[in-house]
Design a protein around this motif. Structure first.
Motif, PDB file in Angstrom:
ATOM      1  N   ILE A  12       0.871  -1.191   0.000  1.00 40.66           N
ATOM      2  CA  ILE A  12       0.000   0.000   0.000  1.00 40.66           C
ATOM      3  C   ILE A  12       0.902   1.233   0.000  1.00 40.66           C
ATOM      4  O   ILE A  12       1.697   1.422   0.918  1.00 40.66           O
ATOM      5  N   ALA A  16      -1.040   6.745   0.198  1.00 40.21           N
ATOM      6  CA  ALA A  16      -2.456   6.372   0.327  1.00 40.21           C
ATOM      7  C   ALA A  16      -3.111   7.154   1.460  1.00 40.21           C
ATOM      8  O   ALA A  16      -2.527   7.313   2.531  1.00 40.21           O
ATOM      9  N   VAL A  88      -7.053   3.558  -2.592  1.00 39.36           N
ATOM     10  CA  VAL A  88      -6.434   2.226  -2.653  1.00 39.36           C
ATOM     11  C   VAL A  88      -7.458   1.199  -2.192  1.00 39.36           C
ATOM     12  O   VAL A  88      -8.175   1.430  -1.213  1.00 39.36           O
ATOM     13  N   THR A 155       0.359  -5.415  -7.254  1.00 38.28           N
ATOM     14  CA  THR A 155      -0.178  -4.060  -7.252  1.00 38.28           C
ATOM     15  C   THR A 155      -0.524  -3.708  -8.690  1.00 38.28           C
ATOM     16  O   THR A 155       0.294  -3.918  -9.598  1.00 38.28           O
TER      17      THR A 155
END
Ligand SMILES: C[S@@+](CC[C@H](N)C(=O)[O-])C[C@H]1O[C@@H](n2cnc3c(N)ncnc32)[C@H](O)[C@@H]1O
Length: 245
Positions: A12, A16, A88, A155
């Motif tokens: 992540i 984010a 996200v 991702t």
């Protein structure tokens, strides 16, 4: 957290600000986000009615502090999120067929994401084609060993206009896994070959076009080419892994 969830957390991006965790179950990833990233708001989505109540009971003390940073919803996949509500989304620990269905069901949510982080429990033939068909491009695949299993943490990001995979190998495996020169990629793919040795011995008869897993059959049929491509990438030396854009 165990290595798999740590790798998902690490995928992540630091930038984010609003993260959805789809299928949060006990909420371990939600805990990590709320505790370690003070600037992040989290939307947790679960199809189990009891999950939110159980989470609130376990975190009674913290909830007063976390306040508006956390929203827990009962719902189905990405459809429980509004387009543009999060930057996200994470979908982890859910089988590839269900994840593919979630991606198909919520094009508006996907189009507004910065990135999506995906980690299915098993080697499968459905996730990467679904990523491509949803207009997402895989940016990075990290392999993580957790106990006796290796997981792919991918991702991906929406592209405007849509960029299709360059070839069938990229469609089924994702280019970052093949070309990223992750030191685990080659042993991982060789291990897949050993695991499916009985299926190869029968000419992949159980994975034909009319089987329940034709995508896995096609992916396995490409496995030797995938191994050759990963070997070439490994011998070309480590390249910078594509960082989440
Ligand atoms: C094995 S747990 C994974 C938990 C956590 N994400 C992880 O990776 O450790 C899968 C969770 O996803 C939830 N789930 C499965 N399909 C779902 C859907 N369509 N929408 C929301 N949650 C779902 C299940 O109820 C379950 O709690």
């Amino acid at each position: 957290m165990r290595a798999r969830l740590e790798a998902i957390y690490a995928a992540i991006p630091d930038r984010a600000r609003r993260v959805a965790d789809v299928g949060y179950d006990q909420g371990l990833l939600i805990d990590a986000l709320l505790l370690r990233r003070p600037g992040v708001r989290v939307v947790g989505v679960e199809r189990q009615d009891a999950a939110a109540q159980a989470y609130r009971e376990r975190h009674e003390a913290e909830l007063a502090t976390w306040g508006a940073r956390l929203a827990l919803r009962t719902g189905d996949g990405l459809t429980a999120i509004l387009p543009g509500e999060v930057d996200v989304a994470v979908i982890a620990g859910i089988g590839a067929r269900s994840v593919a269905r979630m991606l198909r069901a919520a094009p508006g949510v996907l189009a507004h994401l910065d990135v999506i982080v995906l980690c299915c429990p098993r080697f499968n033939g459905e996730l990467m084609p679904a990523v491509a068909d949803a207009g997402l491009v895989p940016l990075a695949t990290r392999l993580v060993r957790d106990r006796d299993h290796v997981y792919e943490v991918t991702t991906a990001a929406p592209t405007h206009p849509h960029r299709a995979p360059a070839d069938e190998l990229a469609r089924y495996y994702g280019a970052p896994l093949l070309d990223g020169a992750d030191p685990l990629a080659l042993p991982y793919l060789e291990d897949v070959r050993r695991t499916f040795a009985p299926a190869f011995a029968t000419g992949l008869a159980s994975y034909g076009p009319l089987s329940t897993q034709p995508d896995l059959g096609r992916k396995l049929a490409l496995l030797d080419d995938a191994i050759a491509r990963a070997r070439a990438a490994a011998s070309a030396g480590p390249r910078a892994h594509a960082a989440p854009a």
